[in-house]
Design a protein around this motif. Structure first.
Motif, short mmCIF file in Angstrom:
data_model
loop_
_atom_site.label_atom_id
_atom_site.label_comp_id
_atom_site.label_asym_id
_atom_site.label_seq_id
_atom_site.Cartn_x
_atom_site.Cartn_y
_atom_site.Cartn_z
N VAL A 234 20.00 106.00 6.71
CA VAL A 234 19.37 104.44 5.76
C VAL A 234 19.76 103.16 6.05
O VAL A 234 20.34 102.57 6.71
N GLY A 235 19.22 102.67 5.06
CA GLY A 235 19.12 101.08 5.55
C GLY A 235 19.86 100.16 5.14
O GLY A 235 19.87 99.36 4.88
N GLY A 236 20.49 100.67 3.91
CA GLY A 236 21.41 100.20 3.63
C GLY A 236 20.94 99.30 2.53
O GLY A 236 21.89 97.96 2.09
N CYS A 237 20.59 99.40 1.56
CA CYS A 237 19.06 99.12 -0.16
C CYS A 237 19.14 97.09 0.95
O CYS A 237 19.37 96.07 0.08
N GLU A 238 18.77 97.09 1.47
CA GLU A 238 18.38 95.52 1.65
C GLU A 238 17.59 95.03 1.11
O GLU A 238 16.01 95.92 1.14
N PRO A 239 17.02 94.20 0.49
CA PRO A 239 15.62 93.96 -0.70
C PRO A 239 14.97 93.94 0.37
O PRO A 239 13.74 93.97 0.22
N LYS A 240 14.66 93.39 1.58
CA LYS A 240 13.66 93.69 2.25
C LYS A 240 12.78 95.48 2.90
O LYS A 240 11.68 95.07 3.32
N SER A 241 13.80 96.14 1.55
CA SER A 241 13.40 97.73 2.31
C SER A 241 13.24 98.06 1.19
O SER A 241 13.47 99.47 0.54
N LEU A 250 18.72 102.92 -7.11
CA LEU A 250 19.19 102.48 -7.18
C LEU A 250 18.20 101.54 -8.66
O LEU A 250 18.32 101.34 -9.71
N ASP A 251 17.01 101.69 -8.21
CA ASP A 251 15.79 101.18 -9.08
C ASP A 251 15.54 102.33 -10.13
O ASP A 251 15.05 102.03 -11.49
N TRP A 252 16.04 103.56 -10.14
CA TRP A 252 15.37 104.98 -10.98
C TRP A 252 17.11 104.67 -11.74
O TRP A 252 16.91 105.20 -13.00
N GLN A 283 25.01 95.49 0.17
CA GLN A 283 23.69 95.19 -0.52
C GLN A 283 23.94 96.44 -1.20
O GLN A 283 23.09 96.20 -2.55
N CYS A 284 24.16 96.92 -1.17
CA CYS A 284 24.17 98.95 -1.70
C CYS A 284 24.72 98.23 -3.68
O CYS A 284 24.54 98.42 -4.61
N HIS A 285 26.03 97.56 -2.94
CA HIS A 285 27.53 97.51 -4.02
C HIS A 285 26.79 96.04 -4.38
O HIS A 285 27.21 96.31 -5.47
N ILE A 286 26.63 95.00 -4.00
CA ILE A 286 25.53 94.38 -4.70
C ILE A 286 25.11 94.71 -5.86
O ILE A 286 25.24 94.29 -7.63
N ARG A 287 24.05 95.66 -5.91
CA ARG A 287 23.55 96.32 -7.23
C ARG A 287 23.97 96.99 -7.86
O ARG A 287 23.80 97.08 -9.30
N TYR A 288 25.00 97.64 -6.91
CA TYR A 288 25.64 98.66 -8.03
C TYR A 288 26.23 98.38 -8.89
O TYR A 288 26.15 98.14 -10.37
N VAL A 289 27.22 97.21 -8.32
CA VAL A 289 28.22 96.28 -9.18
C VAL A 289 27.35 95.79 -10.68
O VAL A 289 27.30 95.82 -11.55
N TRP A 438 20.98 90.31 -2.51
CA TRP A 438 20.18 90.35 -3.72
C TRP A 438 21.54 89.76 -4.95
O TRP A 438 21.47 89.47 -5.44
N ALA A 439 22.96 89.24 -4.22
CA ALA A 439 23.12 88.44 -4.91
C ALA A 439 22.48 86.92 -5.31
O ALA A 439 22.27 86.62 -6.08
N CYS A 440 21.48 86.75 -4.40
CA CYS A 440 20.51 86.02 -4.62
C CYS A 440 19.38 86.13 -5.34
O CYS A 440 18.67 84.67 -5.63
N MET A 441 19.53 87.10 -6.02
CA MET A 441 18.11 87.08 -6.29
C MET A 441 17.88 88.20 -7.60
O MET A 441 16.74 88.25 -8.36
#
Length: 579
Positions: A234-241, A250-252, A283-289, A438-441
């Motif tokens: 998998v791609g690791g939750c990169e914002p560009k993907s 994480l959207d769900w 990036q998954c970690h940032i979104r999850y936290v 994601w920390a910047c967005m």
């Protein structure tokens, strides 16, 4: 009886190995399907079971060597594999231990709990080159485990919420974006557990939610394989993907939390791999936290397994910018690093060693990692959680229709967001990562309230847990080993709450001891006991401030203090982390 159970379990596994089972056409819930059995009114107890990492091994043999994964070779000297397992080693669970655990839970606990959180790894490790794991065996073991869960719990109308573990897939740790054969097969294996309306989402991603108390309390089961750093498919939750399976999950999750919050419900989040910076893609970690903190007033807690070590850690907004959580899990990325986890955790607790009024609870959440049933590398274990079931807006004493937990007084959105903790001028603009992290967005306002159930004791607040373990695996079919209380988080007095007046029918119906007295050692059955070796922490509840207070006490305690010694002993179940 135990031999019979072991034989039945083994036959079920073997039958699964003899044929490849495809996922049947899904039928609407009904008949014996019990994923929504909580919709039928039943007594509420204010307790649930957390069970993880059982790792049943059909190839396990008694009297064999650890080097052969307890499959072959009878060593000339002890230790040798026992009937119920190999203590402090690298062998998986014999079917005798797996079935004995289910038999014990059936007899002692199934009538006293409301639901079961089961966080994965229900197949053996791939630790024997002469008997490599196969996909057919993995599915057969999971199907046998699911059948035992159905027999013990769902047959009673108790919801079971399982999660996919990193050893429940083949190859280990690798799961391709769904829908795929894994999600299709588990749709069949878990058809009694996953609500019908969640099947489309589950077949795509392996995650779902269950309203264990309809309209009031839910459990969200995540598929951490799509967030796990070891899954390179998998791609690791990169914002560009945006179509990366981690981002889709994480959207769900964001929609689920928003919806449950709008309905005044409370939520537990569960999964297999803990949400740490080392275990999750960054990036998954940032979104999850960020999601955990944005919906802090809705999430009661985070329950995970995988590590086989008893511990807790914080999801801290400051760590997203400073990447401090990475150092916690650097020590435990491999089995050999377990012995360093104790010191690493204490280091991360240092910044809690400040006056209570100085701590910012809005930027904190707590992840609890339970030890495993498999005695690999420590001892078999499970947890019973207790939670507050009092409340004027709840149908007291029954799991039936409710109007939600409600009782949200005053404004809950304080206007803070991730940008209050992240130095975006440094992290994003100077380094040119504004569109790469994601920390910047992430700028959505957070919902936090000191009066919410995750911050103060009220309806559905987790009150504490009792951890049971098997300190001695030596035993025979006629005289099996015993499950015993290892420790509990409660203060002894909290085990004996005052019984409400009998003329208050609603309060009387909702009354329950946090832990049934029959499940306590005799010394704790006395309501006058104020101290006990079984109650080292004396926590008033499991709210965020209570966990922060324990972290503060551990940080300030001397190296030789009883508190630190006990914390370490419970982490490693007496092995001192030297494995």
């Amino acid at each position: 009886m135990h031999h019979l159970r072991e034989t039945l379990f083994g036959l079920l596994v073997l039958s699964g190995l003899q044929e490849t089972r495809g996922a049947p056409a899904q039928e609407p819930l009904g008949g014996t399907d019990v994923a929504y059995a909580a919709a039928r009114p039943r007594k509420i107890h204010g307790r649930f079971l957390h069970l993880t990492d059982m790792h049943p091994d059909p190839h396990y043999r008694e009297g064999r060597s650890e080097k052969s994964a307890c499959h072959r070779r009878k060593p000339k000297k002890s230790p040798r594999s026992g009937t119920y397992g190999y203590t402090y080693g690298e062998c998986d669970s014999p079917l005798a231990l797996t079935n004995y655990t289910f038999d014990y839970l059936d007899k002692e606990w199934a009538s006293d709990i409301d639901f079961v959180i089961w966080t994965g790894d229900s197949a053996r490790h791939d630790n024997d080159r002469k008997i490599p794991r196969t996909l057919k065996e993995i599915y057969a073991l999971n199907r046998a485990m699911a059948q035992r869960m159905e027999e013990v719990f769902t047959s009673r109308g108790i919801p079971v919420i399982p999660s996919i573990g990193n050893n429940d897939v083949w190859l280990q740790n690798i799961m391709m974006p769904g829908p795929n054969d894994v999600t299709a097969e588990f749709s069949s294996i878990w058809k009694s557990f996953v609500p019908f309306h969640s099947y489309q989402v589950f077949q795509r991603g392996g995650y779902y939610s269950v309203e264990v108390i309809p309209g009031a309390l839910a459990v969200i089961s995540l598929n951490t394989m799509y967030l796990f750093d070891s899954n390179k498919a998998v791609g690791g939750c990169e914002p560009k993907s945006p179509q990366d399976p981690g981002n889709l999950q994480l959207d769900w999750l964001e929609v689920q939390l928003k919806t449950f919050r709008s309905r005044n419900m409370q939520v537990w989040i569960s999964g297999h791999v803990p949400p740490s910076a080392r275990n999750f893609h960054s990036q998954c970690h940032i979104r999850y936290v960020e999601l955990s903190l944005r919906y802090q007033d809705t999430i009661l807690g985070h329950l995970f397994g995988h590590m086989n070590v008893d511990h807790f850690f914080f999801l801290d907004a400051r760590e997203i910018a400073n990447n401090r959580t990475a150092e916690v899990n650097d020590a435990v990325n491999t089995l050999g690093g377990h012995k360093d986890l104790y010191q690493t955790l204490l280091k991360t607790f240092d910044h809690f060693a400040v006056p209570e009024g100085k701590l910012d609870y809005d930027g904190l959440a707590v992840a609890n990692v339970a030890p495993s049933v498999v005695p690999n590398p420590y001892l078999p274990s499970f947890r019973i959680f207790s939670y507050n079931i009092s409340g004027s807006r709840y149908t007291a004493g029954a799991l039936g229709d409710t109007s939600g937990s409600g009782e949200r007084d005053g404004p809950l959105t304080h206007g803070r967001h991730l940008g209050d903790y992240v130095d975006r001028a440094r992290l994003c603009h100077e380094s040119g990562t504004a569109n790469a992290s994601w920390a910047c967005m992430l700028n959505a306002p957070w919902h936090a309230n000191p009066d919410s159930p995750s911050r103060t004791n009220r309806l559905f607040t987790p009150l504490g847990f009792a951890q049971y373990y098997m300190p001695n695996l030596t035993g025979t079919a006629k005289r099996p080993p015993k499950w015993r209380l290892e420790y509990l988080t409660f203060a002894p007095r909290a085990l004996h709450p005052p019984r409400p007046a009998t003329d208050d029918d609603a309060a009387a119906a909702a009354f329950a001891y946090p832990i049934p007295l029959k499940q306590l050692p005799r010394t704790l059955r006395d309501a006058n006991v104020t101290a006990s070796k079984y109650a080292p922490y004396g926590m008033g509840d499991l709210t965020i401030p209570s966990w922060a207070a324990l972290a503060r006490r551990l940080a300030k305690a001397k190296k030789s203090s009883k508190l630190r010694q006990r914390f370490r002993r419970y982490m490693y179940m007496g092995a001192n982390g030297e494995l």
